[in-house]
Design a protein around this motif. Structure first.
Motif, PDB file in Angstrom:
ATOM      1  N   LEU A 142       0.878  -1.164   0.000  1.00 21.97           N
ATOM      2  CA  LEU A 142       0.000   0.000   0.000  1.00 21.97           C
ATOM      3  C   LEU A 142       0.921   1.223   0.000  1.00 21.97           C
ATOM      4  CD1 LEU A 142      -2.560  -1.137   2.712  1.00 21.97           C
ATOM      5  CD2 LEU A 142      -2.562  -1.552   0.242  1.00 21.97           C
ATOM      6  N   LEU A 143       0.677   2.132  -0.912  1.00 22.13           N
ATOM      7  CA  LEU A 143       1.540   3.314  -0.993  1.00 22.13           C
ATOM      8  C   LEU A 143       0.693   4.565  -0.793  1.00 22.13           C
ATOM      9  CD1 LEU A 143       4.396   4.407  -1.549  1.00 22.13           C
ATOM     10  CD2 LEU A 143       3.831   4.416  -3.990  1.00 22.13           C
ATOM     11  N   GLY A 144       0.955   5.274   0.291  1.00 18.25           N
ATOM     12  CA  GLY A 144       0.187   6.476   0.601  1.00 18.25           C
ATOM     13  C   GLY A 144       0.612   7.650  -0.282  1.00 18.25           C
ATOM     14  N   LEU A 145      -0.364   8.470  -0.631  1.00 18.19           N
ATOM     15  CA  LEU A 145      -0.070   9.636  -1.463  1.00 18.19           C
ATOM     16  C   LEU A 145      -0.413  10.939  -0.744  1.00 18.19           C
ATOM     17  CD1 LEU A 145      -1.606   8.360  -4.831  1.00 18.19           C
ATOM     18  CD2 LEU A 145       0.783   8.232  -4.132  1.00 18.19           C
ATOM     19  N   GLY A 146      -0.960  10.834   0.454  1.00 18.94           N
ATOM     20  CA  GLY A 146      -1.399  12.039   1.155  1.00 18.94           C
ATOM     21  C   GLY A 146      -2.724  12.547   0.604  1.00 18.94           C
ATOM     22  N   GLU A 147      -3.145  13.697   1.145  1.00 19.52           N
ATOM     23  CA  GLU A 147      -4.431  14.286   0.756  1.00 19.52           C
ATOM     24  C   GLU A 147      -4.331  15.002  -0.580  1.00 19.52           C
ATOM     25  OE1 GLU A 147      -7.109  16.855   3.454  1.00 19.52           O
ATOM     26  OE2 GLU A 147      -5.636  15.908   4.786  1.00 19.52           O
ATOM     27  N   ASN A 148      -5.345  14.921  -1.398  1.00 17.78           N
ATOM     28  CA  ASN A 148      -5.402  15.608  -2.700  1.00 17.78           C
ATOM     29  C   ASN A 148      -4.047  15.639  -3.411  1.00 17.78           C
ATOM     30  OD1 ASN A 148      -8.101  16.311  -2.277  1.00 17.78           O
ATOM     31  ND2 ASN A 148      -7.471  18.060  -1.035  1.00 17.78           N
ATOM     32  N   PRO A 149      -3.494  14.499  -3.716  1.00 21.17           N
ATOM     33  CA  PRO A 149      -2.139  14.501  -4.263  1.00 21.17           C
ATOM     34  C   PRO A 149      -2.060  15.216  -5.611  1.00 21.17           C
ATOM     35  CG  PRO A 149      -3.141  12.325  -4.425  1.00 21.17           C
ATOM     36  CD  PRO A 149      -4.041  13.156  -3.567  1.00 21.17           C
ATOM     37  N   ARG A 150      -1.021  16.028  -5.736  1.00 15.11           N
ATOM     38  CA  ARG A 150      -0.708  16.648  -7.017  1.00 15.11           C
ATOM     39  C   ARG A 150       0.295  15.739  -7.707  1.00 15.11           C
ATOM     40  NH1 ARG A 150       1.775  21.151  -3.608  1.00 15.11           N
ATOM     41  NH2 ARG A 150       2.642  19.181  -2.934  1.00 15.11           N
ATOM     42  N   SER A 151       0.613  16.009  -8.976  1.00 14.53           N
ATOM     43  CA  SER A 151       1.434  15.013  -9.670  1.00 14.53           C
ATOM     44  C   SER A 151       2.803  14.849  -9.003  1.00 14.53           C
ATOM     45  CB  SER A 151       1.547  15.323 -11.161  1.00 14.53           C
ATOM     46  OG  SER A 151       2.302  16.464 -11.392  1.00 14.53           O
ATOM     47  N   ILE A 152       3.341  15.925  -8.403  1.00  8.19           N
ATOM     48  CA  ILE A 152       4.656  15.786  -7.765  1.00  8.19           C
ATOM     49  C   ILE A 152       4.584  14.855  -6.553  1.00  8.19           C
ATOM     50  CG2 ILE A 152       4.603  17.667  -6.060  1.00  8.19           C
ATOM     51  CD1 ILE A 152       7.476  17.562  -8.362  1.00  8.19           C
ATOM     52  N   ASP A 153       3.413  14.785  -5.884  1.00  8.06           N
ATOM     53  CA  ASP A 153       3.272  13.904  -4.728  1.00  8.06           C
ATOM     54  C   ASP A 153       3.257  12.445  -5.162  1.00  8.06           C
ATOM     55  OD1 ASP A 153       2.941  16.140  -2.928  1.00  8.06           O
ATOM     56  OD2 ASP A 153       0.947  16.380  -3.782  1.00  8.06           O
ATOM     57  N   VAL A 154       2.589  12.180  -6.292  1.00  8.54           N
ATOM     58  CA  VAL A 154       2.568  10.818  -6.837  1.00  8.54           C
ATOM     59  C   VAL A 154       3.987  10.432  -7.252  1.00  8.54           C
ATOM     60  CG1 VAL A 154       1.610   9.341  -8.636  1.00  8.54           C
ATOM     61  CG2 VAL A 154       0.184  11.138  -7.612  1.00  8.54           C
ATOM     62  N   LEU A 155       4.636  11.364  -7.961  1.00  2.00           N
ATOM     63  CA  LEU A 155       6.001  11.118  -8.410  1.00  2.00           C
ATOM     64  C   LEU A 155       6.912  10.795  -7.226  1.00  2.00           C
ATOM     65  CD1 LEU A 155       7.868  13.445 -10.924  1.00  2.00           C
ATOM     66  CD2 LEU A 155       9.036  12.379  -9.022  1.00  2.00           C
ATOM     67  N   ASN A 156       6.859  11.637  -6.197  1.00  2.00           N
ATOM     68  CA  ASN A 156       7.773  11.452  -5.067  1.00  2.00           C
ATOM     69  C   ASN A 156       7.469  10.197  -4.269  1.00  2.00           C
ATOM     70  OD1 ASN A 156       9.690  13.471  -5.353  1.00  2.00           O
ATOM     71  ND2 ASN A 156       8.289  15.023  -4.537  1.00  2.00           N
ATOM     72  N   ALA A 157       6.197   9.799  -4.186  1.00  2.00           N
ATOM     73  CA  ALA A 157       5.862   8.567  -3.472  1.00  2.00           C
ATOM     74  C   ALA A 157       6.510   7.369  -4.182  1.00  2.00           C
ATOM     75  CB  ALA A 157       4.352   8.395  -3.400  1.00  2.00           C
ATOM     76  N   PHE A 158       6.390   7.327  -5.504  1.00  2.29           N
ATOM     77  CA  PHE A 158       6.972   6.207  -6.249  1.00  2.29           C
ATOM     78  C   PHE A 158       8.497   6.286  -6.286  1.00  2.29           C
ATOM     79  CE2 PHE A 158       2.635   5.516  -7.591  1.00  2.29           C
ATOM     80  CZ  PHE A 158       2.579   4.125  -7.628  1.00  2.29           C
ATOM     81  N   ARG A 159       9.015   7.514  -6.362  1.00  2.71           N
ATOM     82  CA  ARG A 159      10.469   7.658  -6.350  1.00  2.71           C
ATOM     83  C   ARG A 159      11.031   7.138  -5.031  1.00  2.71           C
ATOM     84  NH1 ARG A 159      14.165  13.172  -6.974  1.00  2.71           N
ATOM     85  NH2 ARG A 159      16.151  12.057  -6.878  1.00  2.71           N
ATOM     86  N   SER A 160      10.373   7.522  -3.954  1.00  4.18           N
ATOM     87  CA  SER A 160      10.810   7.098  -2.632  1.00  4.18           C
ATOM     88  C   SER A 160      10.691   5.577  -2.488  1.00  4.18           C
ATOM     89  CB  SER A 160       9.950   7.819  -1.599  1.00  4.18           C
ATOM     90  OG  SER A 160      10.148   7.291  -0.322  1.00  4.18           O
ATOM     91  N   PHE A 161       9.589   5.036  -2.997  1.00  2.00           N
ATOM     92  CA  PHE A 161       9.350   3.593  -2.926  1.00  2.00           C
ATOM     93  C   PHE A 161      10.506   2.813  -3.567  1.00  2.00           C
ATOM     94  CE2 PHE A 161       7.717  -0.373  -4.655  1.00  2.00           C
ATOM     95  CZ  PHE A 161       7.037  -0.914  -3.565  1.00  2.00           C
ATOM     96  N   VAL A 162      10.878   3.215  -4.774  1.00  2.00           N
ATOM     97  CA  VAL A 162      11.957   2.518  -5.478  1.00  2.00           C
ATOM     98  C   VAL A 162      13.305   2.820  -4.834  1.00  2.00           C
ATOM     99  CG1 VAL A 162      13.244   2.392  -7.660  1.00  2.00           C
ATOM    100  CG2 VAL A 162      10.744   2.367  -7.671  1.00  2.00           C
ATOM    101  N   PHE A 163      13.504   4.098  -4.478  1.00  4.11           N
ATOM    102  CA  PHE A 163      14.791   4.502  -3.901  1.00  4.11           C
ATOM    103  C   PHE A 163      15.130   3.652  -2.677  1.00  4.11           C
ATOM    104  CE2 PHE A 163      17.349   7.186  -1.050  1.00  4.11           C
ATOM    105  CZ  PHE A 163      18.414   7.477  -1.891  1.00  4.11           C
ATOM    106  N   LYS A 164      14.123   3.409  -1.811  1.00  3.53           N
ATOM    107  CA  LYS A 164      14.377   2.654  -0.583  1.00  3.53           C
ATOM    108  C   LYS A 164      14.595   1.171  -0.851  1.00  3.53           C
ATOM    109  CE  LYS A 164      11.638   5.575   2.459  1.00  3.53           C
ATOM    110  NZ  LYS A 164      10.194   5.852   2.520  1.00  3.53           N
ATOM    111  N   ARG A 165      14.075   0.682  -1.983  1.00  2.00           N
ATOM    112  CA  ARG A 165      14.119  -0.759  -2.229  1.00  2.00           C
ATOM    113  C   ARG A 165      14.978  -1.126  -3.424  1.00  2.00           C
ATOM    114  NH1 ARG A 165       9.465   0.905  -0.576  1.00  2.00           N
ATOM    115  NH2 ARG A 165       8.289  -0.205   1.034  1.00  2.00           N
ATOM    116  N   LYS A 166      15.825  -0.193  -3.881  1.00  2.00           N
ATOM    117  CA  LYS A 166      16.406  -0.479  -5.195  1.00  2.00           C
ATOM    118  C   LYS A 166      17.330  -1.684  -5.212  1.00  2.00           C
ATOM    119  CE  LYS A 166      19.446   3.543  -5.159  1.00  2.00           C
ATOM    120  NZ  LYS A 166      19.692   4.797  -5.866  1.00  2.00           N
ATOM    121  N   SER A 167      17.838  -2.100  -4.044  1.00  2.00           N
ATOM    122  CA  SER A 167      18.700  -3.283  -4.058  1.00  2.00           C
ATOM    123  C   SER A 167      17.887  -4.580  -4.092  1.00  2.00           C
ATOM    124  CB  SER A 167      19.621  -3.270  -2.839  1.00  2.00           C
ATOM    125  OG  SER A 167      18.843  -3.134  -1.674  1.00  2.00           O
TER     126      SER A 167
END
Ligand code: BES
Ligand code: MN
Ligand code: ZN
Length: 499
Positions: free
Chosen positions: A71-96
């Motif tokens: 489950l990936l949270g996007l916060g309230e009323n996400p703007r495109s940068i919030d979606v981008l940063n959620a997925f960026r963070s998701f991959v960044f933390k798990r890239k190995s």
């Protein structure tokens, strides 16, 4: 990463990301997840709040296969940068250890009405999660594996077509962002004005737009006196870079002129800066980078607009040859300028860039971007760029684009009261009042003197937002601020002229 689009969840990948915006009632989603995973809905509800970048893993088996749902949270009323940063963070933390086969579902009812915007931001974010800031490391970590992941994106059938387009632009944005991050994060010894010029030339060849570089001699011949004066203390010659994207075929709907501050390092010149944090002045070309990235994207997206980028590029360095405080210099426009503070160099080179853009291209709209003042950072912090404009319609369009992407802009005034601060005894005007208050506004007033009364001009002071603190690096690093925003603005112009 390889991407495929599906319009139904026939095959459930081993790991599925479900992006969820924070809203009052997530019970329906939680019940569905509970039915699938056998985890009680109230437990899911108590452990996952859908806050920005919040990630929560659920495990279950299906047909004797282990499965995971993130489950990936996007916060309230996400703007495109919030979606981008959620997925960026998701991959960044798990890239190995990113799953080799990863699904992303936009099928649940909490997905937005227009999932294409999210698909674009998702793809952009997933790819940027792999961004490697360690450009000059001689040993690389074993993290390349994530680059091989297969990403399956699920949308409903009616959105398939729009999602396919969005997927491609997400890939295009990520490639351009990566290039721009590399430029903005590069140290000054790897990023002379010549390097910026070569980047533009290469990009132009690759993506089919014109690039003209004026070298030092040509800059003198053109009479870009303010740019020359800033460059005097530097061992590296200046470059004046003009990028021009024109759509093929039909007459362009509009002509947009973009001007970007390209200071590849700002020591302050003889009005030298303190050494603490001076290293961040390698990113004093964030405005130039935003302009170059926007033109590259406009070309990739084949926008039906004529977009011109003008980049005055130079270092601001210290030398016996340097311009001295009190020196009077000329400008391309013709006005004489008393240089009170050599650290107010951005407005000098932009002055020449702005006049050049107006006189040589007569754009319908003129926009400049610059990491221009510490004052703007003190005013808005690192959460918004300052917006200055003589045109209310343009302000409306830019603010509306910025609200969509989440790259915030806040309008500050351009009242003429501030103009008297720039009166000089000896020249037509001075580059600094000596008064530190309202520094972002007086800087904008200075620029206004060089736009030849253009009726639709906007200036963005992006000093606080071009680089930022983030989880992606230990020091401040590039954000790419301005590219998504300007492309959103340009796209809205196209929609408007066609309506
Ligand atoms: N590049 C700086 C502005 C800046 C400061 C950008 C901090 C990012 C972080 C600009 O050239 C500058 O030095 N501005 C001076 C102007 C002053 C001397 C009138 C400033 O803001 O202090
Ligand atoms: Mn400066
Ligand atoms: Zn500067």
């Amino acid at each position: 990463m390889q991407f495929t689009l599906h319009h139904q969840a026939t095959i459930l990948p081993d790991a599925l990301v479900v992006p969820i915006a924070q809203q009052a009632d997530l019970d329906a989603i939680f019940s569905l997840l509970a039915a699938k995973t056998n985890v009680p809905a109230d437990l899911i509800k108590s452990d996952f709040k859908a806050g920005p970048k919040e990630a929560h893993t659920l495990y279950f088996t299906e047909n004797q296969q282990s499965k995971r749902i993130f489950l990936l949270g996007l916060g309230e009323n996400p703007r495109s940068i919030d979606v981008l940063n959620a997925f960026r963070s998701f991959v960044f933390k798990r890239k190995s250890n990113l799953p080799a086969n990863l699904g992303v579902s936009f099928l649940h009812q909490n997905a937005p009405a227009e999932p294409a915007v999210w698909v674009e931001a998702t793809v952009n974010g997933l790819l940027l999660g792999l961004y490697d800031i360690g450009l000059y490391k001689t040993t690389k970590k074993e993290e390349e594996k994530a680059a091989d992941s297969e990403i399956e994106i699920f949308v409903t059938e009616q959105h398939l077509e729009a999602a396919a387009v969005a997927l491609q632009s997400g890939i295009a944005f990520a490639a351009t962002h990566t290039e721009i991050f590399n430029l903005v994060n590069a140290p000054a010894n790897k990023k002379t004005p010549q390097v910026l010029a070569e980047w533009a030339e290469k990009s132009g060849q690759k993506h089919g737009y014109e690039v003209k570089i004026f070298n030092e001699k040509e800059i003198h011949a053109l009479g870009l006196h303010a740019l020359i004066s800033v460059n005097r203390g530097s061992e590296n010659p200046p470059a004046f870079i003009v990028l021009e994207y024109k759509p093929k075929g039909n007459r362009p709907l509009k002509k947009i002129g973009l001007v970007g501050k390209g200071v590849t390092f700002d020591t302050g010149g003889l009005s030298i800066k303190p050494s603490t944090n001076m290293h961040y002045m390698k990113s004093d070309m964030g405005g130039a980078a935003a302009v170059m990235g926007t033109i590259e994207m406009a070309a990739k997206l084949q926008l039906p607009l004529h977009v011109i980028g003008v980049i005055p590029a130079t270092e601001n360095s210290v030398d016996a040859m340097s311009t001295k405080p009190g020196d009077v210099i000329g400008s391309y426009q013709g006005k004489t300028i008393e240089v009170i503070d050599t650290d107010a160099e951005g407005r000098l080179i932009l002055a020449d860039g702005l006049t050049y853009a107006v006189r040589n291209f007569e754009p319908d709209v003129l926009i400049d971007l610059a990491t221009l003042t510490g004052s703007c950072i003190r005013t808005l912090g690192t959460y918004a760029g300052g917006l200055f404009s003589n045109n209310d319609d343009l302000v409306g369009q830019l603010i509306s684009a910025s609200e969509k992407t989440g790259e915030r802009l806040w309008r500050l005034p351009l009242w003429d009261d501030y103009k008297k601060e720039l009166k000089s005894d000896v020249a037509d005007l001075k580059n600094f009042s000596g008064n530190p208050s309202a520094g972002a506004i007086t800087a904008a007033k200075f620029l206004e003197e060089f736009i030849e009364k253009h009726p639709a001009w906007a200036h963005m002071d992006i000093a606080g937002v071009a680089v930022s603190d983030s989880e992606f690096s230990s020091q401040k690093s590039a954000t790419g601020f301005g590219i998504r925003l300007l492309i959103e603005y340009l796209t809205s112009l196209v929609a408007e002229s066609r309506a």
